[in-house]
Write a protein that holds these residues in place. Structure first.
Motif, short mmCIF file in Angstrom:
data_model
loop_
_atom_site.label_atom_id
_atom_site.label_comp_id
_atom_site.label_asym_id
_atom_site.label_seq_id
_atom_site.Cartn_x
_atom_site.Cartn_y
_atom_site.Cartn_z
N GLU A 87 19.28 27.31 -7.55
CA GLU A 87 18.60 26.54 -6.50
C GLU A 87 19.61 25.88 -5.56
O GLU A 87 19.42 25.84 -4.34
CB GLU A 87 17.69 25.49 -7.11
N LYS A 88 20.68 25.34 -6.12
CA LYS A 88 21.71 24.71 -5.28
C LYS A 88 22.33 25.73 -4.33
O LYS A 88 22.50 25.47 -3.13
CB LYS A 88 22.79 24.06 -6.14
N LEU A 89 22.66 26.89 -4.84
CA LEU A 89 23.21 27.94 -3.99
C LEU A 89 22.21 28.34 -2.91
O LEU A 89 22.57 28.53 -1.75
CB LEU A 89 23.59 29.15 -4.85
N TYR A 90 20.95 28.47 -3.30
CA TYR A 90 19.90 28.82 -2.35
C TYR A 90 19.83 27.80 -1.21
O TYR A 90 19.80 28.16 -0.03
CB TYR A 90 18.56 28.89 -3.09
N ASN A 91 19.83 26.53 -1.57
CA ASN A 91 19.75 25.48 -0.56
C ASN A 91 20.99 25.45 0.33
O ASN A 91 20.90 25.26 1.55
CB ASN A 91 19.55 24.12 -1.22
N ASP A 92 22.15 25.62 -0.28
CA ASP A 92 23.40 25.57 0.49
C ASP A 92 23.61 26.81 1.36
O ASP A 92 24.45 26.81 2.25
CB ASP A 92 24.59 25.36 -0.44
N LEU A 93 22.82 27.85 1.10
CA LEU A 93 22.77 29.02 1.99
C LEU A 93 21.57 28.93 2.93
O LEU A 93 21.18 29.91 3.55
CB LEU A 93 22.74 30.30 1.17
N ASN A 94 20.99 27.75 2.98
CA ASN A 94 19.92 27.41 3.94
C ASN A 94 18.66 28.25 3.76
O ASN A 94 17.90 28.46 4.73
CB ASN A 94 20.44 27.55 5.38
N GLY A 95 18.44 28.72 2.55
CA GLY A 95 17.21 29.47 2.29
C GLY A 95 17.12 30.80 3.01
O GLY A 95 16.04 31.39 3.11
N THR A 96 18.26 31.31 3.47
CA THR A 96 18.27 32.56 4.23
C THR A 96 18.57 33.77 3.35
O THR A 96 18.53 34.90 3.83
CB THR A 96 19.31 32.50 5.36
N VAL A 97 18.88 33.52 2.08
CA VAL A 97 19.31 34.58 1.16
C VAL A 97 18.41 34.55 -0.08
O VAL A 97 18.09 33.47 -0.60
CB VAL A 97 20.78 34.38 0.75
N ASN A 98 18.00 35.70 -0.54
CA ASN A 98 17.31 35.79 -1.83
C ASN A 98 18.33 35.56 -2.94
O ASN A 98 19.33 36.27 -3.00
CB ASN A 98 16.68 37.17 -2.01
N VAL A 99 18.07 34.59 -3.78
CA VAL A 99 19.00 34.29 -4.88
C VAL A 99 18.34 34.73 -6.18
O VAL A 99 17.28 34.23 -6.56
CB VAL A 99 19.36 32.80 -4.92
N LEU A 100 18.98 35.68 -6.86
CA LEU A 100 18.43 36.26 -8.09
C LEU A 100 19.39 36.04 -9.25
O LEU A 100 20.49 36.60 -9.27
CB LEU A 100 18.18 37.76 -7.90
N ALA A 101 18.97 35.21 -10.20
CA ALA A 101 19.73 35.05 -11.45
C ALA A 101 19.31 36.20 -12.37
O ALA A 101 18.17 36.26 -12.83
CB ALA A 101 19.43 33.71 -12.09
N VAL A 102 20.23 37.12 -12.59
CA VAL A 102 19.94 38.33 -13.36
C VAL A 102 20.09 38.03 -14.84
O VAL A 102 21.15 37.58 -15.30
CB VAL A 102 20.87 39.49 -12.95
#
Length: 280
Positions: free
Chosen positions: A105-120
């Protein structure tokens, strides 16, 4: 230190991709790291995670088919607008626990919600609450299954995907192996104290730069291994940026007795800047 601050600082396709002649995960790198689970000093360097329940934003558990006929799992934070950009997050040896979900979630927010973040999920929904189970899960992880999960995640991202990967500890090495499987779809790798790939011919297939973050006190991924990685990447003609910290293995994990706040903050600053640049 308050738990929320610890969490803030925490941090461990097309068909032609699947037709590679030399499966990337079948190098000695992942097997060699998995065998660290037999070393008592390595196990003891990992304190059991502090209790924490993730209650963040609307991440969802997803499933996807894998080439071995099974199903893979992941925790997905979807971009605010439809996007082919993906950040694959690879777990520490604990599995996809609530700390990993919070970091995603932190990575998602710091990428401004422009990237799909998938924890595999590399352990097929198994999560270790103690180092004994974590050591067992990591040691018993099948190389075939690990590769199949990564391939399934790549296919899930789609034929037009641009994929970066990040991981810690066990996941640090997996992030690099994932990049090798992703082929031309990979746009960057951040590996925190993970096992480097030693096969120069495989490294030659990388299509994007790598940021390696290591601790000089790490007895598993030691200075000699990092030096060798730099040499091999240079021989392969690939870009490797290395950040070394006066810290031990797992220094970016707040449940680690050698958790290093200063090193964690600095490492994350470099990691997020690298990812933002690659996703431009």
């Amino acid at each position: 230190m308050k738990l929320h601050l610890w969490l803030l600082l925490f941090f461990c396709v097309p068909a032609k991709i699947f037709a590679q002649t030399s499966p990337c995960c079948h190098s000695d790198a992942i097997k060699e790291f998995s065998m660290l689970a037999e070393r008592e000093d390595f196990k003891m360097a990992h304190e059991n995670p502090l209790p924490y329940k993730y209650e963040g934003m609307d991440g969802t558990t997803i499933t996807f088919p894998t080439p071995d006929g099974k199903m893979g799992y992941g925790f997905l934070l979807k971009a605010k607008e439809p996007s082919d950009k993906y950040l694959f997050v690879y777990q520490e040896w604990w599995g996809v626990n609530d700390y990993i979900k919070k970091q995603s979630e932190k990575l998602y927010n710091d990428l401004n919600g422009t990237v799909n973040v998938l924890a595999v999920d590399m352990y097929d929904q198994k999560v270790a609450a103690n180092r004994e189970d974590a050591a067992k899960y990591m040691k018993d992880a099948s190389l075939d299954r690990l590769e199949s999960i990564m391939q399934g995640a790549i296919k899930y991202a789609g034929p037009d995907a641009e994929i970066a990967s990040i991981g810690w500890c066990f996941g640090g090495g997996l992030a690099l192996q994932s990049a090798l499987l992703e082929g031309e779809h990979n746009i960057g790798v951040v590996m925190y104290y993970g096992m480097p790939e030693k096969d120069v011919n495989k490294l030659k297939t990388l299509t994007a730069p790598v940021l390696g973050i290591f601790g000089t006190k790490d007895k598993g991924i030691n200075t000699e291994l990092v030096d060798e990685f730099e040499k091999n990447m240079k021989e392969a003609g690939k870009t490797l940026m290395v950040k070394r910290y006066n810290a031990d293995h797992g220094f970016a994990n707040p449940s680690n007795p050698d958790y290093n706040v200063e090193a964690t903050e600095d490492a994350y600053k470099h990691a997020i800047a690298f990812l933002r640049k690659q996703f431009e």
